[in-house]
Design a protein around this motif. Sequence first.
Motif, mmCIF file in Angstrom:
data_model
loop_
_atom_site.group_PDB
_atom_site.id
_atom_site.type_symbol
_atom_site.label_atom_id
_atom_site.label_comp_id
_atom_site.label_asym_id
_atom_site.label_seq_id
_atom_site.Cartn_x
_atom_site.Cartn_y
_atom_site.Cartn_z
ATOM 1 N N ILE A 1 43.371 45.814 39.558
ATOM 2 C CA ILE A 1 43.132 45.557 40.874
ATOM 3 C C ILE A 1 43.291 43.918 41.019
ATOM 4 N N ALA A 2 42.587 43.253 40.054
ATOM 5 C CA ALA A 2 42.586 41.610 40.257
ATOM 6 C C ALA A 2 44.137 41.008 40.225
ATOM 7 N N LEU A 3 45.127 41.499 39.268
ATOM 8 C CA LEU A 3 46.220 41.106 39.047
ATOM 9 C C LEU A 3 47.138 41.624 40.419
ATOM 10 N N SER A 4 46.810 42.855 40.846
ATOM 11 C CA SER A 4 47.512 43.184 42.112
ATOM 12 C C SER A 4 47.029 42.143 43.257
ATOM 13 N N LEU A 5 45.708 41.911 43.452
ATOM 14 C CA LEU A 5 45.388 40.887 44.498
ATOM 15 C C LEU A 5 46.040 39.585 44.211
ATOM 16 N N ARG A 6 45.983 39.078 42.998
ATOM 17 C CA ARG A 6 46.545 37.663 42.721
ATOM 18 C C ARG A 6 48.091 37.879 42.820
ATOM 19 N N ASP B 1 36.069 35.884 36.133
ATOM 20 C CA ASP B 1 36.815 36.910 36.970
ATOM 21 C C ASP B 1 36.056 36.924 38.459
ATOM 22 N N TRP B 2 34.650 36.770 38.276
ATOM 23 C CA TRP B 2 33.840 36.917 39.365
ATOM 24 C C TRP B 2 34.292 35.940 40.409
ATOM 25 N N TYR B 3 34.375 34.475 39.981
ATOM 26 C CA TYR B 3 34.549 33.444 40.763
ATOM 27 C C TYR B 3 35.933 33.295 41.260
ATOM 28 N N ARG B 4 36.832 33.853 40.623
ATOM 29 C CA ARG B 4 38.293 33.731 41.080
ATOM 30 C C ARG B 4 38.531 34.580 42.154
ATOM 31 N N ASN B 5 39.066 33.795 43.095
ATOM 32 C CA ASN B 5 39.593 34.540 44.265
ATOM 33 C C ASN B 5 38.363 35.080 45.080
#
Length: 174
Positions: A48-53, A154-158
Amino acid sequence: MAATIIPLIALAIIVFVLWIAIRANIDARRNPHRVESTTRTEAERRRIALSLRDALNRKPLGATLAEQLWRKLANEVPGNGVIYDYHRDFCGQGLIRTEDGVMLADVQDGGAYFGSPIAAWKTEEDFVAFLARQSDFSMSGWDAGEPAFFTEDDWYRNNQRLTRAVLERYLSRL
């Protein structure tokens, strides 16, 4: 008479509530999109994080937007500026007017508290040079080439980071 009617009404209410709960449970089991667990695996969170990135805009903000921001921030009272959102606890990163320029800092409790400056600028020239090259992607914390914003957390990113939309919303305020 009331001694008989009141318990019957209470029993009817209990039966009705139980019927609704059982019916909802049966409907939920029939729903093919039902989520079995609200806890995501590490692999799912990463996907999910990579998809949002990958969906983040990489177009630089440009000098015009950066100049407009500096000028508007220069007219703010020190301690005010661009704050992602006003709410309790962590509010993301903000561009805050200081006594001698502008700083990028973490914002807490709707702007009541700021973290140590992540970056600071005393001149329009330095601010514009820095901000003009930024994009939603770089400000999100994913771009290792932008150390002011980059993080491996990971929490702080985006998480409630500055974006073109946030900056444009700030500029459109009277």
